[in-house]
Scaffold this motif. Structure first.
Motif, PDB file in Angstrom:
ATOM      1  N   MET A  91       0.822  -1.202   0.000  1.00 11.86           N
ATOM      2  CA  MET A  91       0.000   0.000   0.000  1.00 11.86           C
ATOM      3  C   MET A  91       0.861   1.259   0.000  1.00 11.86           C
ATOM      4  O   MET A  91       0.512   2.233  -0.637  1.00 11.86           O
ATOM      5  CB  MET A  91      -0.944  -0.032   1.200  1.00 11.86           C
ATOM      6  N   ALA A  92       1.994   1.223   0.685  1.00 15.52           N
ATOM      7  CA  ALA A  92       2.872   2.393   0.735  1.00 15.52           C
ATOM      8  C   ALA A  92       3.448   2.702  -0.639  1.00 15.52           C
ATOM      9  O   ALA A  92       3.610   3.869  -1.001  1.00 15.52           O
ATOM     10  CB  ALA A  92       3.987   2.184   1.750  1.00 15.52           C
ATOM     11  N   SER A  93       3.753   1.672  -1.436  1.00 15.47           N
ATOM     12  CA  SER A  93       4.303   1.911  -2.776  1.00 15.47           C
ATOM     13  C   SER A  93       3.252   2.549  -3.686  1.00 15.47           C
ATOM     14  O   SER A  93       3.590   3.335  -4.566  1.00 15.47           O
ATOM     15  CB  SER A  93       4.812   0.609  -3.387  1.00 15.47           C
ATOM     16  N   ASN A  94       1.975   2.222  -3.487  1.00 17.81           N
ATOM     17  CA  ASN A  94       0.894   2.836  -4.253  1.00 17.81           C
ATOM     18  C   ASN A  94       0.806   4.334  -3.941  1.00 17.81           C
ATOM     19  O   ASN A  94       0.658   5.157  -4.830  1.00 17.81           O
ATOM     20  CB  ASN A  94      -0.434   2.144  -3.969  1.00 17.81           C
ATOM     21  N   ARG A  95       0.904   4.684  -2.662  1.00 13.78           N
ATOM     22  CA  ARG A  95       0.879   6.091  -2.262  1.00 13.78           C
ATOM     23  C   ARG A  95       2.076   6.837  -2.833  1.00 13.78           C
ATOM     24  O   ARG A  95       1.965   7.975  -3.260  1.00 13.78           O
ATOM     25  CB  ARG A  95       0.864   6.230  -0.737  1.00 13.78           C
TER      26      ARG A  95
END
Length: 56
Positions: free
Chosen positions: A1-5
Motif C-alpha cells: 500500500m505504501a508503494s501505491n501512495r
C-alpha cells in the motif's frame, strides 16, 4: 500500500498530463472532484492534436 501512495505522489508532482479517476460531485453551482487514483499520462503528450491560435 505504501508503494501505491508513493506512485500517486510521484504522478502528482512530476507529470505534465495527469489523469484523475474518482468521483465528481455537483451541488448547485459547486463542483467537487474527489480523486481516487492519479495516473501520469506524460508519455502520451506527443499524441495530442492541438490547433495553434494567434491572438492579436
Amino acid at each position: 500500500m505504501a508503494s501505491n501512495r508513493k506512485a500517486q505522489k510521484k504522478a502528482y508532482l512530476t507529470s505534465k498530463i495527469l489523469k484523475v479517476k474518482g468521483i465528481l460531485e455537483r451541488e448547485g453551482e459547486v463542483t467537487h472532484v474527489i480523486a481516487g487514483r492519479l495516473i501520469d499520462m506524460t508519455e502520451h503528450l506527443g499524441e495530442l492534436k492541438v490547433q495553434s491560435r494567434e491572438f492579436h
